[in-house]
Design a protein around this motif. Structure first.
Motif, PDB file in Angstrom:
ATOM      1  N   SER A 140       0.731  -1.055   0.117  1.00  0.00           N
ATOM      2  CA  SER A 140      -0.091   0.104   0.010  1.00  0.00           C
ATOM      3  C   SER A 140       0.993   1.228   0.254  1.00  0.00           C
ATOM      4  CB  SER A 140      -1.019  -0.129   1.169  1.00  0.00           C
ATOM      5  OG  SER A 140      -0.301   0.063   2.317  1.00  0.00           O
ATOM      6  N   LEU A 141       2.060   1.263   0.613  1.00  0.00           N
ATOM      7  CA  LEU A 141       3.046   2.667   0.688  1.00  0.00           C
ATOM      8  C   LEU A 141       3.610   2.402  -0.810  1.00  0.00           C
ATOM      9  CD1 LEU A 141       4.663   4.571   1.889  1.00  0.00           C
ATOM     10  CD2 LEU A 141       6.347   2.729   2.556  1.00  0.00           C
ATOM     11  N   TYR A 142       3.675   1.426  -1.567  1.00  0.00           N
ATOM     12  CA  TYR A 142       4.415   1.287  -2.882  1.00  0.00           C
ATOM     13  C   TYR A 142       3.525   2.181  -3.977  1.00  0.00           C
ATOM     14  CZ  TYR A 142       6.914  -0.248  -6.950  1.00  0.00           C
ATOM     15  OH  TYR A 142       7.622  -0.448  -8.139  1.00  0.00           O
ATOM     16  N   HIS A 143       2.183   2.092  -3.569  1.00  0.00           N
ATOM     17  CA  HIS A 143       1.145   2.455  -4.460  1.00  0.00           C
ATOM     18  C   HIS A 143       0.394   3.579  -3.693  1.00  0.00           C
ATOM     19  CE1 HIS A 143       1.154  -0.631  -7.441  1.00  0.00           C
ATOM     20  NE2 HIS A 143       1.515  -1.545  -6.510  1.00  0.00           N
ATOM     21  N   ASN A 144       0.926   4.008  -2.708  1.00  0.00           N
ATOM     22  CA  ASN A 144       0.540   5.340  -1.982  1.00  0.00           C
ATOM     23  C   ASN A 144      -1.261   5.272  -1.692  1.00  0.00           C
ATOM     24  OD1 ASN A 144       0.904   7.948  -0.564  1.00  0.00           O
ATOM     25  ND2 ASN A 144       0.357   8.861  -2.522  1.00  0.00           N
ATOM     26  N   LEU A 145      -1.656   4.157  -1.205  1.00  0.00           N
ATOM     27  CA  LEU A 145      -2.739   4.019  -1.094  1.00  0.00           C
ATOM     28  C   LEU A 145      -3.198   4.581   0.285  1.00  0.00           C
ATOM     29  CD1 LEU A 145      -3.349   0.203  -2.144  1.00  0.00           C
ATOM     30  CD2 LEU A 145      -3.810   2.159  -3.314  1.00  0.00           C
ATOM     31  N   PRO A 146      -4.681   5.012   0.451  1.00  0.00           N
ATOM     32  CA  PRO A 146      -4.913   5.665   1.710  1.00  0.00           C
ATOM     33  C   PRO A 146      -4.895   4.597   2.966  1.00  0.00           C
ATOM     34  CG  PRO A 146      -6.585   6.120   0.030  1.00  0.00           C
ATOM     35  CD  PRO A 146      -5.551   5.090  -0.694  1.00  0.00           C
ATOM     36  N   SER A 147      -4.822   3.457   2.791  1.00  0.00           N
ATOM     37  CA  SER A 147      -4.827   2.157   3.743  1.00  0.00           C
ATOM     38  C   SER A 147      -3.454   2.268   4.317  1.00  0.00           C
ATOM     39  CB  SER A 147      -5.172   0.956   3.332  1.00  0.00           C
ATOM     40  OG  SER A 147      -4.623   0.494   2.218  1.00  0.00           O
ATOM     41  N   ARG A 148      -2.358   2.699   3.683  1.00  0.00           N
ATOM     42  CA  ARG A 148      -0.874   2.621   3.969  1.00  0.00           C
ATOM     43  C   ARG A 148      -0.919   2.865   5.414  1.00  0.00           C
ATOM     44  NH1 ARG A 148       3.433   7.395   2.483  1.00  0.00           N
ATOM     45  NH2 ARG A 148       4.154   6.421   4.555  1.00  0.00           N
ATOM     46  N   HIS A 149      -1.367   4.005   6.006  1.00  0.00           N
ATOM     47  CA  HIS A 149      -1.354   4.762   7.186  1.00  0.00           C
ATOM     48  C   HIS A 149      -2.150   3.768   8.378  1.00  0.00           C
ATOM     49  CE1 HIS A 149       1.507   7.996   6.768  1.00  0.00           C
ATOM     50  NE2 HIS A 149       0.547   8.242   5.615  1.00  0.00           N
ATOM     51  N   ILE A 150      -3.095   3.147   7.959  1.00  0.00           N
ATOM     52  CA  ILE A 150      -4.051   2.220   8.782  1.00  0.00           C
ATOM     53  C   ILE A 150      -3.320   1.118   9.147  1.00  0.00           C
ATOM     54  CG2 ILE A 150      -6.004   0.920   9.218  1.00  0.00           C
ATOM     55  CD1 ILE A 150      -7.420   3.081   7.222  1.00  0.00           C
ATOM     56  N   ALA A 151      -2.735   0.445   7.795  1.00  0.00           N
ATOM     57  CA  ALA A 151      -1.873  -0.744   8.139  1.00  0.00           C
ATOM     58  C   ALA A 151      -0.598  -0.521   8.998  1.00  0.00           C
ATOM     59  CB  ALA A 151      -1.483  -1.278   6.647  1.00  0.00           C
ATOM     60  N   GLN A 152       0.063   0.649   8.598  1.00  0.00           N
ATOM     61  CA  GLN A 152       1.273   0.995   9.337  1.00  0.00           C
ATOM     62  C   GLN A 152       0.826   1.335  10.958  1.00  0.00           C
ATOM     63  OE1 GLN A 152       4.075   3.805   7.437  1.00  0.00           O
ATOM     64  NE2 GLN A 152       3.906   5.086   9.260  1.00  0.00           N
ATOM     65  N   LEU A 153      -0.107   1.908  11.168  1.00  0.00           N
ATOM     66  CA  LEU A 153      -0.528   1.985  12.617  1.00  0.00           C
ATOM     67  C   LEU A 153      -0.954   1.068  13.300  1.00  0.00           C
ATOM     68  CD1 LEU A 153      -1.213   4.074  14.924  1.00  0.00           C
ATOM     69  CD2 LEU A 153      -3.459   4.255  13.797  1.00  0.00           C
ATOM     70  N   SER A 207       1.679   8.077  11.649  1.00  0.00           N
ATOM     71  CA  SER A 207       0.454   7.679  10.773  1.00  0.00           C
ATOM     72  C   SER A 207      -0.523   8.521  11.492  1.00  0.00           C
ATOM     73  CB  SER A 207       0.626   6.282  11.069  1.00  0.00           C
ATOM     74  OG  SER A 207       1.141   5.354  10.321  1.00  0.00           O
ATOM     75  N   ILE A 208      -0.449   8.697  12.866  1.00  0.00           N
ATOM     76  CA  ILE A 208      -1.435   9.437  13.441  1.00  0.00           C
ATOM     77  C   ILE A 208      -1.516  11.132  13.065  1.00  0.00           C
ATOM     78  CG2 ILE A 208      -1.923  10.470  15.867  1.00  0.00           C
ATOM     79  CD1 ILE A 208      -1.086   7.881  16.970  1.00  0.00           C
ATOM     80  N   LYS A 209      -0.352  11.502  12.918  1.00  0.00           N
ATOM     81  CA  LYS A 209      -0.417  12.894  12.164  1.00  0.00           C
ATOM     82  C   LYS A 209      -0.850  12.948  10.760  1.00  0.00           C
ATOM     83  CE  LYS A 209       3.480  14.523  14.736  1.00  0.00           C
ATOM     84  NZ  LYS A 209       5.123  15.182  14.468  1.00  0.00           N
TER      85      LYS A 209
END
Length: 233
Positions: A140-153, A207-209
């Motif tokens: 998701s980070l590679y494709h800059n998906l909105p879910s990247r920060h949810i997964a990261q968090l 991710s929170i920010k």
């Protein structure tokens, strides 16, 4: 007095029974070489995947470092820890390269050789949940998906929670499973694991920010639409 089953291995506590224990055939140096080669392989793999392409959004050094961290976690959780999850019952006698790495690390925490309930459950959660989530986070980070920060968090929270439990379930008992030698206790037990406290705190904060900014933008847009609607009516 220690019985014969407790004397033929180097692990703590000294009365730990490991009837199936077999001494490593590889030297410590060779074992560390295997670890280094695995790490270098992951670095090259992550670097190759992170190389800028038209469909990749990994433009900043920070994103590439996070991508590397996620790939590293995916490999460790699914391959290295996955090996433990499958072979934990016979790990003390395992002579494979990965098995011997585990036996070397177990000098700092023998719970990995005794199928300790807490360690076993924690590792299974790590293998089944955090491993796939790390790879999804990288994708998701590679494709800059909105879910990247949810997964990261989620992954960061899981790492922090697991690491805190891992440390304190040992510390509150005065670390009976650790070799008291400072090399094993501070280098193996503390140094090798503390990254899963430090890095997740950094990523969780990031991710929170990002999520706060996204929610603020959403609220502003919603307010603008509402005000525009009232003006036209």
């Amino acid at each position: 007095m220690l019985d014969a089953t407790a004397r033929h291995h180097p692990y703590y506590p000294r009365d730990l029974v490991l009837n199936h224990y077999v001494t490593n055939t590889n030297s410590v140096a060779l074992t560390l070489v295997y670890v280094s080669l695995a790490f270098i392989t992951i670095v090259f793999l992550a670097s190759a995947l992170a190389y800028p392409r038209r469909h990749s959004t990994l433009q900043s050094p920070g994103d590439r470092l996070v991508f590397f961290w996620l790939i590293l976690n995916g490999f460790l959780h699914l391959v290295f820890e996955g090996y433990f999850g499958i072979n934990h019952a016979t790990l003390a006698a395992d002579q494979s390269p990965i098995g011997q790495v585990w036996k070397e690390y177990a000098l700092s925490d023998s719970r990995y050789l005794s199928s300790d309930t807490f360690v076993l459950i924690t590792e299974r959660i790590t293998i089944l949940v955090w491993g796939p989530l790390a790879l999804y986070g990288a994708w998701s980070l590679y494709h800059n998906l909105p879910s990247r920060h949810i997964a990261q968090l989620m992954l960061s929270l899981g790492h922090i929670y697991g690491c805190v439990l891992y440390y304190f379930t040992s510390i509150v008992e005065d670390s009976p499973h650790c070799d008291p030698d400072p090399y094993y206790y501070y280098f193996y037990f503390w140094f090798f694991n503390v990254f899963w406290l430090i890095v997740p705190v950094i990523l969780m904060t990031s991710s929170i920010k990002a999520l706060k900014r996204a929610m603020a933008s959403f609220n502003d847009a919603e307010q603008f639409i509402t005000e525009t609607h009232f003006k036209h009516n």
